[in-house]
Each structure stands twice: as structure tokens, then as C-alpha cells.
Design a protein around this motif. Structure first.
Motif, PDB file in Angstrom:
ATOM      1  N   LYS A  91     -10.324  -7.048   3.291  1.00 28.12           N
ATOM      2  CA  LYS A  91      -8.825  -6.693   3.580  1.00 28.12           C
ATOM      3  C   LYS A  91      -8.255  -8.132   3.792  1.00 28.12           C
ATOM      4  O   LYS A  91      -8.613  -9.062   3.677  1.00 28.12           O
ATOM      5  CB  LYS A  91      -8.841  -6.186   4.907  1.00 28.12           C
ATOM      6  CG  LYS A  91      -9.730  -4.902   5.358  1.00 28.12           C
ATOM      7  CD  LYS A  91      -9.418  -3.838   4.584  1.00 28.12           C
ATOM      8  CE  LYS A  91      -9.938  -2.509   4.862  1.00 28.12           C
ATOM      9  NZ  LYS A  91     -11.156  -2.257   3.973  1.00 28.12           N
ATOM     10  N   PHE A 111      -1.103  -9.779  -6.208  1.00 26.87           N
ATOM     11  CA  PHE A 111      -0.472  -8.624  -5.558  1.00 26.87           C
ATOM     12  C   PHE A 111      -0.214  -8.802  -4.209  1.00 26.87           C
ATOM     13  O   PHE A 111      -1.339  -9.505  -3.472  1.00 26.87           O
ATOM     14  CB  PHE A 111      -1.470  -7.311  -5.723  1.00 26.87           C
ATOM     15  CG  PHE A 111      -1.197  -6.777  -7.070  1.00 26.87           C
ATOM     16  CD1 PHE A 111      -0.607  -5.200  -7.135  1.00 26.87           C
ATOM     17  CD2 PHE A 111      -1.719  -7.224  -8.397  1.00 26.87           C
ATOM     18  CE1 PHE A 111      -0.311  -4.780  -8.347  1.00 26.87           C
ATOM     19  CE2 PHE A 111      -1.536  -6.708  -9.538  1.00 26.87           C
ATOM     20  CZ  PHE A 111      -0.978  -5.343  -9.473  1.00 26.87           C
ATOM     21  N   TRP A 113       0.627  -7.311  -0.343  1.00 27.80           N
ATOM     22  CA  TRP A 113       1.026  -5.841   0.554  1.00 27.80           C
ATOM     23  C   TRP A 113       2.336  -5.652   1.115  1.00 27.80           C
ATOM     24  O   TRP A 113       2.798  -6.840   1.771  1.00 27.80           O
ATOM     25  CB  TRP A 113      -0.169  -6.006   2.008  1.00 27.80           C
ATOM     26  CG  TRP A 113       0.085  -4.734   2.402  1.00 27.80           C
ATOM     27  CD1 TRP A 113       0.651  -4.576   3.763  1.00 27.80           C
ATOM     28  CD2 TRP A 113      -0.508  -3.235   2.019  1.00 27.80           C
ATOM     29  NE1 TRP A 113       0.333  -3.400   4.265  1.00 27.80           N
ATOM     30  CE2 TRP A 113      -0.137  -2.530   3.162  1.00 27.80           C
ATOM     31  CE3 TRP A 113      -1.125  -2.965   1.044  1.00 27.80           C
ATOM     32  CZ2 TRP A 113      -0.401  -1.244   3.225  1.00 27.80           C
ATOM     33  CZ3 TRP A 113      -1.278  -1.564   1.011  1.00 27.80           C
ATOM     34  CH2 TRP A 113      -0.993  -0.697   1.927  1.00 27.80           C
ATOM     35  N   SER A 116       3.393  -0.640   2.863  1.00 33.60           N
ATOM     36  CA  SER A 116       2.715   0.836   2.706  1.00 33.60           C
ATOM     37  C   SER A 116       2.021   0.779   1.321  1.00 33.60           C
ATOM     38  O   SER A 116       1.346   1.667   0.821  1.00 33.60           O
ATOM     39  CB  SER A 116       3.835   1.822   2.611  1.00 33.60           C
ATOM     40  OG  SER A 116       4.841   1.594   1.505  1.00 33.60           O
ATOM     41  N   ARG A 117       2.040  -0.341   0.333  1.00 34.09           N
ATOM     42  CA  ARG A 117       1.423  -0.326  -0.922  1.00 34.09           C
ATOM     43  C   ARG A 117       1.303  -1.756  -1.433  1.00 34.09           C
ATOM     44  O   ARG A 117       1.973  -2.654  -0.742  1.00 34.09           O
ATOM     45  CB  ARG A 117       2.204   0.567  -1.791  1.00 34.09           C
ATOM     46  CG  ARG A 117       3.422   0.138  -2.263  1.00 34.09           C
ATOM     47  CD  ARG A 117       4.449   0.945  -3.163  1.00 34.09           C
ATOM     48  NE  ARG A 117       5.559   0.229  -3.255  1.00 34.09           N
ATOM     49  CZ  ARG A 117       5.856  -0.501  -4.156  1.00 34.09           C
ATOM     50  NH1 ARG A 117       4.946  -1.051  -4.765  1.00 34.09           N
ATOM     51  NH2 ARG A 117       7.471  -0.914  -4.489  1.00 34.09           N
ATOM     52  N   TRP A 118       0.322  -1.929  -2.435  1.00 35.21           N
ATOM     53  CA  TRP A 118       0.320  -3.079  -3.070  1.00 35.21           C
ATOM     54  C   TRP A 118       1.253  -3.420  -4.149  1.00 35.21           C
ATOM     55  O   TRP A 118       1.766  -2.292  -4.899  1.00 35.21           O
ATOM     56  CB  TRP A 118      -1.084  -3.347  -3.640  1.00 35.21           C
ATOM     57  CG  TRP A 118      -2.201  -3.426  -2.559  1.00 35.21           C
ATOM     58  CD1 TRP A 118      -3.206  -2.495  -2.117  1.00 35.21           C
ATOM     59  CD2 TRP A 118      -2.399  -4.690  -1.847  1.00 35.21           C
ATOM     60  NE1 TRP A 118      -3.937  -3.139  -1.457  1.00 35.21           N
ATOM     61  CE2 TRP A 118      -3.525  -4.444  -0.897  1.00 35.21           C
ATOM     62  CE3 TRP A 118      -2.051  -5.991  -1.849  1.00 35.21           C
ATOM     63  CZ2 TRP A 118      -4.409  -5.311  -0.123  1.00 35.21           C
ATOM     64  CZ3 TRP A 118      -2.607  -7.098  -1.038  1.00 35.21           C
ATOM     65  CH2 TRP A 118      -3.470  -6.691   0.032  1.00 35.21           C
ATOM     66  N   GLU A 119       1.802  -4.621  -4.153  1.00 35.75           N
ATOM     67  CA  GLU A 119       2.911  -4.592  -5.415  1.00 35.75           C
ATOM     68  C   GLU A 119       2.612  -6.128  -6.002  1.00 35.75           C
ATOM     69  O   GLU A 119       2.395  -7.009  -5.280  1.00 35.75           O
ATOM     70  CB  GLU A 119       4.474  -4.587  -4.947  1.00 35.75           C
ATOM     71  CG  GLU A 119       4.768  -5.606  -4.013  1.00 35.75           C
ATOM     72  CD  GLU A 119       6.255  -5.514  -3.639  1.00 35.75           C
ATOM     73  OE1 GLU A 119       6.855  -4.196  -3.597  1.00 35.75           O
ATOM     74  OE2 GLU A 119       6.828  -6.492  -3.330  1.00 35.75           O
ATOM     75  N   GLN A 120       2.597  -6.049  -7.437  1.00 42.42           N
ATOM     76  CA  GLN A 120       2.588  -7.040  -8.194  1.00 42.42           C
ATOM     77  C   GLN A 120       3.715  -8.109  -7.934  1.00 42.42           C
ATOM     78  O   GLN A 120       4.910  -7.463  -8.041  1.00 42.42           O
ATOM     79  CB  GLN A 120       2.079  -6.804  -9.636  1.00 42.42           C
ATOM     80  CG  GLN A 120       1.820  -8.240 -10.187  1.00 42.42           C
ATOM     81  CD  GLN A 120       1.633  -8.037 -11.872  1.00 42.42           C
ATOM     82  OE1 GLN A 120       1.510  -6.791 -12.385  1.00 42.42           O
ATOM     83  NE2 GLN A 120       1.674  -9.231 -12.732  1.00 42.42           N
TER      84      GLN A 120
END
Length: 178
Positions: A91, A111, A113, A116-120
Motif C-alpha cells: 500500500k 503513478f 493515488w 479514488s484511482r491511480w493516475e500516471q
């Protein structure tokens, strides 16, 4: 103008391998969004090995770690809390896509966090700050105190390091062009 200073920087670079197992510190920049303050900053090696790699702690936040995660066979660098470090799980707030690299500065794809989601995030840059420049700062203050404290205790030290880093990179570029 820069002759003598440039030669000195080149000499320090030439001597770098003699520093052996000393680990550079990491500078993370370019993280955007909710975890920008969490991730961006300076991370110093603790001197401990963690999952076969150096363990880094953020200078201004004792609850932030740059660590090598082997849980789930991820084998990647990640920023996380003390709780997650102690649990040795997968985590965290940010991770490198590249696996099996020795230092986080070798990873180029990160990436983050986003809540609400992972983004590059393509603007993330993890830079390795050479030990030889840290050592110079340590010697300048008389070689007192823990080495890993050098940069945050010396006023203006980061400016000196940035100048030395820029100078060293300029020397390396000049040599490459010759």
C-alpha cells in the motif's frame, strides 16, 4: 571564469566511486493533486536495508517513506506511511512502474493515488543527489552531527547543493561534447 571551480567539480565527480556504499538522497518533484505535499520533497537514506534496497525517510515528515516493495512480487519503489512500511505491504501514495531497479531515481514512470484511482503523472521526477555533494556540505560545517541531517540543518545548504549539482552536470556535458 569557471576554470578552477569547474576543475574542482570534475575532480569531485572523478572521486565519487571511492565513496563506496554511501547512498545518495532522493529529491521528488512534480507530483500534482491531493498527494503533492505528501510525495514531493527530500528523502534521506536511513542506513537501513529494507527488502534488499536502501530505505529513505522524508526529511520533513517522519511518517513518509520511500521504500522498495516486494509484497505481491511487485518489486517496485513506493511512497507510504510508517504503518504500511512496518506492515511491509504493497500500500502507498505513489509507485514506480519499473520493477527491479536499484534506486528510485532509475524509475521514470510514476503513478500517484488521486483519491479514488491511480493516475500516471508524467511530470514526476525523482532525482538522485550525489553523496559527494552531501559530503562537501558535511565537511564545511566541521564534520559534526549525523551526516543525514546535514542538508536540513545548514541554512542555504540546498542552494549550495543545487549550484554544485548544476556545475557538476555542466562539467559532465562539456566532457561529453569534447
Amino acid at each position: 571564469g569557471r576554470g578552477d571551480d569547474g576543475a574542482a567539480a570534475g575532480q569531485r565527480l572523478a572521486e565519487a566511486p571511492s565513496l563506496g556504499a554511501l547512498v545518495p538522497h532522493m529529491r521528488i518533484a512534480g507530483v500534482m493533486g491531493a498527494n503533492a505535499a505528501t510525495a514531493n520533497g527530500e528523502y534521506f537514506p536511513t542506513g537501513e536495508e529494507y527488502n534488499g534496497r536502501p530505505l529513505f525517510r522524508k526529511t520533513d515528515d517522519d511518517d513518509r517513506w520511500l521504500r522498495y516493495v516486494t509484497a505481491g512480487n511487485w518489486n517496485q519503489w513506493r511512497i507510504s506511511s510508517t504503518q504500511r512500511k512496518d506492515a511491509n505491504d504493497d500500500k502507498g501514495f505513489m509507485y514506480a512502474v519499473e520493477r527491479e531497479v536499484q534506486l528510485p531515481s532509475e524509475a521514470k514512470t510514476w503513478f500517484v493515488w488521486a483519491g479514488s484511482r491511480w493516475e500516471q503523472q508524467k511530470n514526476v521526477i525523482v532525482t538522485s543527489i550525489p553523496v559527494l555533494v552531501q559530503e562537501a556540505a558535511y565537511e564545511e560545517r566541521g564534520g559534526t552531527g549525523p551526516r543525514e541531517e546535514t542538508l536540513r540543518e545548514v541554512p542555504g545548504c540546498m542552494d549550495v547543493m543545487d549550484a554544485a549539482w548544476t556545475e557538476a552536470m555542466g562539467e559532465a556535458a562539456n566532457k561529453a561534447e569534447e
